[in-house]
Write a protein that holds these residues in place. Structure first.
Motif, PDB file in Angstrom:
ATOM      1  N   ASN A  96       0.824  -1.217   0.000  1.00 17.18           N
ATOM      2  CA  ASN A  96       0.000   0.000   0.000  1.00 17.18           C
ATOM      3  C   ASN A  96       0.856   1.264   0.000  1.00 17.18           C
ATOM      4  O   ASN A  96       0.549   2.247   0.675  1.00 17.18           O
ATOM      5  N   TYR A  97       1.963   1.257  -0.738  1.00 16.89           N
ATOM      6  CA  TYR A  97       2.842   2.427  -0.771  1.00 16.89           C
ATOM      7  C   TYR A  97       2.102   3.600  -1.392  1.00 16.89           C
ATOM      8  O   TYR A  97       1.480   3.466  -2.449  1.00 16.89           O
ATOM      9  N   PRO A  98       2.146   4.791  -0.750  1.00 19.94           N
ATOM     10  CA  PRO A  98       1.330   5.908  -1.245  1.00 19.94           C
ATOM     11  C   PRO A  98       1.831   6.535  -2.536  1.00 19.94           C
ATOM     12  O   PRO A  98       1.125   7.339  -3.133  1.00 19.94           O
ATOM     13  N   PHE A  99       3.060   6.183  -2.953  1.00 21.16           N
ATOM     14  CA  PHE A  99       3.595   6.737  -4.199  1.00 21.16           C
ATOM     15  C   PHE A  99       3.936   5.578  -5.146  1.00 21.16           C
ATOM     16  O   PHE A  99       5.110   5.283  -5.403  1.00 21.16           O
ATOM     17  N   PRO A 100       2.934   4.902  -5.705  1.00 23.39           N
ATOM     18  CA  PRO A 100       3.190   3.691  -6.490  1.00 23.39           C
ATOM     19  C   PRO A 100       3.969   3.940  -7.770  1.00 23.39           C
ATOM     20  O   PRO A 100       4.486   2.995  -8.368  1.00 23.39           O
ATOM     21  N   TRP A 101       4.065   5.175  -8.204  1.00 29.23           N
ATOM     22  CA  TRP A 101       4.789   5.476  -9.432  1.00 29.23           C
ATOM     23  C   TRP A 101       6.310   5.504  -9.225  1.00 29.23           C
ATOM     24  O   TRP A 101       7.064   5.546 -10.185  1.00 29.23           O
ATOM     25  N   CYS A 102       6.766   5.476  -7.980  1.00 26.48           N
ATOM     26  CA  CYS A 102       8.196   5.561  -7.701  1.00 26.48           C
ATOM     27  C   CYS A 102       8.909   4.253  -8.031  1.00 26.48           C
ATOM     28  O   CYS A 102       8.373   3.165  -7.809  1.00 26.48           O
ATOM     29  N   THR A 103      10.124   4.367  -8.543  1.00 25.99           N
ATOM     30  CA  THR A 103      10.975   3.194  -8.719  1.00 25.99           C
ATOM     31  C   THR A 103      11.531   2.781  -7.361  1.00 25.99           C
ATOM     32  O   THR A 103      11.388   3.496  -6.368  1.00 25.99           O
ATOM     33  N   ARG A 104      12.216   1.628  -7.309  1.00 25.26           N
ATOM     34  CA  ARG A 104      12.776   1.167  -6.032  1.00 25.26           C
ATOM     35  C   ARG A 104      13.797   2.160  -5.496  1.00 25.26           C
ATOM     36  O   ARG A 104      13.843   2.434  -4.299  1.00 25.26           O
ATOM     37  N   ASP A 105      14.631   2.723  -6.378  1.00 28.65           N
ATOM     38  CA  ASP A 105      15.610   3.704  -5.930  1.00 28.65           C
ATOM     39  C   ASP A 105      14.933   4.970  -5.434  1.00 28.65           C
ATOM     40  O   ASP A 105      15.373   5.581  -4.452  1.00 28.65           O
ATOM     41  N   GLU A 106      13.856   5.383  -6.100  1.00 31.64           N
ATOM     42  CA  GLU A 106      13.133   6.573  -5.661  1.00 31.64           C
ATOM     43  C   GLU A 106      12.435   6.340  -4.320  1.00 31.64           C
ATOM     44  O   GLU A 106      12.359   7.255  -3.495  1.00 31.64           O
ATOM     45  N   VAL A 107      11.930   5.114  -4.106  1.00 35.08           N
ATOM     46  CA  VAL A 107      11.335   4.780  -2.811  1.00 35.08           C
ATOM     47  C   VAL A 107      12.383   4.928  -1.714  1.00 35.08           C
ATOM     48  O   VAL A 107      12.109   5.465  -0.631  1.00 35.08           O
ATOM     49  N   ARG A 108      13.606   4.461  -1.976  1.00 36.12           N
ATOM     50  CA  ARG A 108      14.665   4.585  -0.979  1.00 36.12           C
ATOM     51  C   ARG A 108      15.031   6.043  -0.732  1.00 36.12           C
ATOM     52  O   ARG A 108      15.394   6.422   0.388  1.00 36.12           O
ATOM     53  N   GLU A 109      14.950   6.889  -1.769  1.00 36.12           N
ATOM     54  CA  GLU A 109      15.231   8.306  -1.577  1.00 36.12           C
ATOM     55  C   GLU A 109      14.184   8.939  -0.667  1.00 36.12           C
ATOM     56  O   GLU A 109      14.524   9.730   0.228  1.00 36.12           O
TER      57      GLU A 109
END
Length: 431
Positions: A96-109
Motif C-alpha cells: 500500500n505504498y502511497p507513491f506507487p509510481w516511484c521506482t525502487r531507488d526513488e522509494v529509498r530516496e
C-alpha cells in the motif's frame, strides 16, 4: 584512506528481537576505527564491541550491505551472517505504498529523507511546536536549529514523512498550521509510532517489550511456510486427480497453465518462483470463455498449500457457506481486528497469520499473509476487487484453521500424493 590491519574484523547479523535491525560486532586492534566508520554510516553503540543499525524504513539490510562493502574497501575483514545475507538478497516493496509510481531507488530516496527528518527530531536539531491529524495521517510544524529551510510543515509518518512546506518566519509557519488544522492542533510532537518506539528501543540496546515480542512461545508462532516443491506436488496432484482441469505448457516451459473445463477459470503456475515472496500462482475468473475478467488472485511461493486448496476447491466445487461476511470465520476463531480509515486487519491470536481488507483498492482489495507485518510477509495471497464473497469466506476459514488447527486437523493426513523431493535448486538473487 590507508588500509586497516588485517586483524580488524566486523561481523554483521540480524538482531533477533528487533527484525530487521542489524548488529555489527567489532574486534581487533583497529576496532575503534571500524566503529567510527560505522557511526558515520548510521550505526549506534550499544556496548563495548557492538553497534546497531535501526531505521524507520526497514531498510537495514540494504544499508548494512552498503556499509560492509565500504568497510571491505578500507581493508577491514567483513563477515555477513547467513540470515542477514538472505534479507540483503531479497528485494521487497512496501504494501500500500502511497507513491506507487516511484521506482525502487526513488522509494529509498523518499525513505532516506524521512529517516533524516526522524533523526533530526530525535537528536534535537528539529523542534516540533505542534502536531495534528488531518484525517489521514499526522502533520506537524517545527523549526530547525540552523539551515535555509528553518521553519517547516511536515506531512506523514515513519518512512513517508516529508517536508510539505517551508517558511522564513516561525510565526507565519505556526499561524498557517493553526489555520489549516484548527481544532485538531495539539501542542508539541505527536506520540511516537510503534515503528519509532521499536527503533528507539533498539538504539538504546533494550530488549523489545512490545506486546508482539512479549508473547510466550505457546502464544506466538512463526508463520507456516510451504516447503520447497510442495506447490509442484499440488499442481501434479491437481491434474492427476481432477479431470476437470486441463494442462498446458507455454513455449518457454517456465509456466504451466491449468484451465478449468468451464473455460471461465484459469490458473497459471510459475515454475521459476524461488523465493517465498515471488508470485508463483496467478488465478483468474472470467464472465465467459472469451469474456472480461471478473477478478484475479496472486499467490506467492511460500503460501501454505492448504490455502491454495481452499481457493481451487471452491472454484471447482463450490461448498455451502453459512457465514455472512468474509471476516466472520476469523471473528469466530478469536482473531483481533484493527481498523484504519484505509484498511481493516484481522490478526490470528498467535500472530502467525493476518487477513487485510482495503475497501478502496482495486488490485489488492483482500490480502491473507503470513506473519504480522504486511510490508514484510512470509507469504501472501492477494485478491482483487470482484473476488466472490464465498471464496473469501472459504479462504478466511482455511486461514483460521491453519493458524489454530483443532487436534483432529493436526493429525489429518495430507490429500497430496507422496512424491520424491525435487532436486535442490540454486539460490537466485531476487530483484
Amino acid at each position: 584512506m590507508p588500509h586497516a590491519p588485517a586483524d580488524a574484523h566486523i561481523r554483521f547479523a540480524l538482531r533477533p528481537d528487533h527484525h530487521p535491525a542489524v548488529i555489527a560486532t567489532t574486534s581487533g586492534s583497529t576496532s575503534d576505527a571500524a566503529r567510527s566508520h560505522l557511526h558515520d554510516l548510521g550505526f549506534r553503540s550499544i556496548g563495548p564491541d557492538a553497534m546497531v543499525l535501526a531505521r524507520i524504513d526497514h531498510e537495514e539490510p540494504y544499508y548494512a550491505n552498503t556499509a560492509a562493502e565500504q568497510l571491505s574497501r578500507y581493508g577491514f575483514t567483513v563477515e555477513i551472517e547467513t540470515a542477514l545475507q538472505d534479507e540483503i538478497e531479497t528485494e521487497w516493496t512496501w504494501g500500500n505504498y502511497p507513491f506507487p509510481w516511484c521506482t525502487r531507488d526513488e522509494v529509498r530516496e523518499v525513505s532516506a529523507e524521512a529517516q533524516r527528518i526522524h533523526d533530526d527530531i530525535a537528536e534535537g536539531r528539529l523542534i516540533i511546536h505542534a502536531h495534528a491529524n488531518d484525517g489521514h495521517t499526522t502533520v506537524a510544524v517545527g523549526t530547525y536549529a540552523s539551515g535555509v529551510r528553518r521553519h517547516v510543515h511536515l506531512h506523514g509518518e515513519n518512512h513517508v514523512r516529508q517536508v510539505a512546506m517551508a517558511y522564513e518566519d516561525e510565526t507565519e509557519a505556526v499561524a498557517e498550521f493553526h489555520r489549516l488544522y484548527t481544532v485538531a492542533v495539539r501542542p508539541g510532537p505527536a506520540p511516537l509510532t510503534d515503528v519509532e518506539q521499536s527503533v528507539h528501543r533498539a538504539l538504546r540496546g533494550e530488549s523489545a517489550p512490545s506486546p508482539r515480542l512479549q508473547l510466550t512461545k505457546a502464544q506466538s508462532a512463526l508463520p507456516t511456510v510451504a516447503a520447497p516443491g510442495e506447490h509442484e506436488q499440488f499442481l501434479n496432484a491437481l491434474f492427476e486427480s481432477r479431470q476437470q482441469w486441463a494442462k498446458y505448457r507455454t513455449w518457454s516451459d517456465e509456466t504451466t497453465i491449468a484451465a478449468h473445463e468451464s473455460l471461465t477459470v484459469r490458473a497459471e503456475f510459475d515454475h521459476e518462483a524461488r523465493h517465498r515472496t515471488d508470485i508463483a500462482w496467478t488465478i483468474a475468473e472470467y464472465d465467459g470463455p472469451v469474456g472480461e475478467r471478473l477478478w484475479r488472485a496472486t499467490i506467492t511461493a511460500g503460501t501454505p498449500v492448504r490455502l491454495i486448496h481452499a481457493i481451487i476447491d471452491h472454484l471447482d466445487t463450490p461448498l455451502p457457506i453459512d457465514a455472512a461476511e468474509p471476516h466472520t470465520p476469523l471473528e469466530e476463531a478469536g482473531w483481533s481486528a484493527a481498523s484504519h480509515p484505509a484498511r481493516t486487519t484481522w490478526q490470528a491470536p498467535n500472530r502467525s497469520l493476518a487477513f487485510e481488507h482495503l475497501p478502496h483498492a482495486a488490485d489488492d482489495r483482500w490480502t491473507a499473509f503470513g506473519g504480522d507485518d504486511a510490508n514484510r510477509p512470509a507469504w501472501a495471497i492477494r485478491l482483487s476487487a470482484g473476488a466472490p464473497h464465498d471464496i473469501l469466506i472459504q479462504l478466511a476459514a482455511a486461514a483460521a484453521e491453519l493458524a489454530s488447527p483443532p487436534p483432529s486437523a493436526a493429525r489429518r493426513s495430507p490429500t497430496l500424493p507422496r512424491l520424491p523431493p525435487p532436486p535442490p535448486q540454486p539460490r537466485a538473487r531476487v530483484r
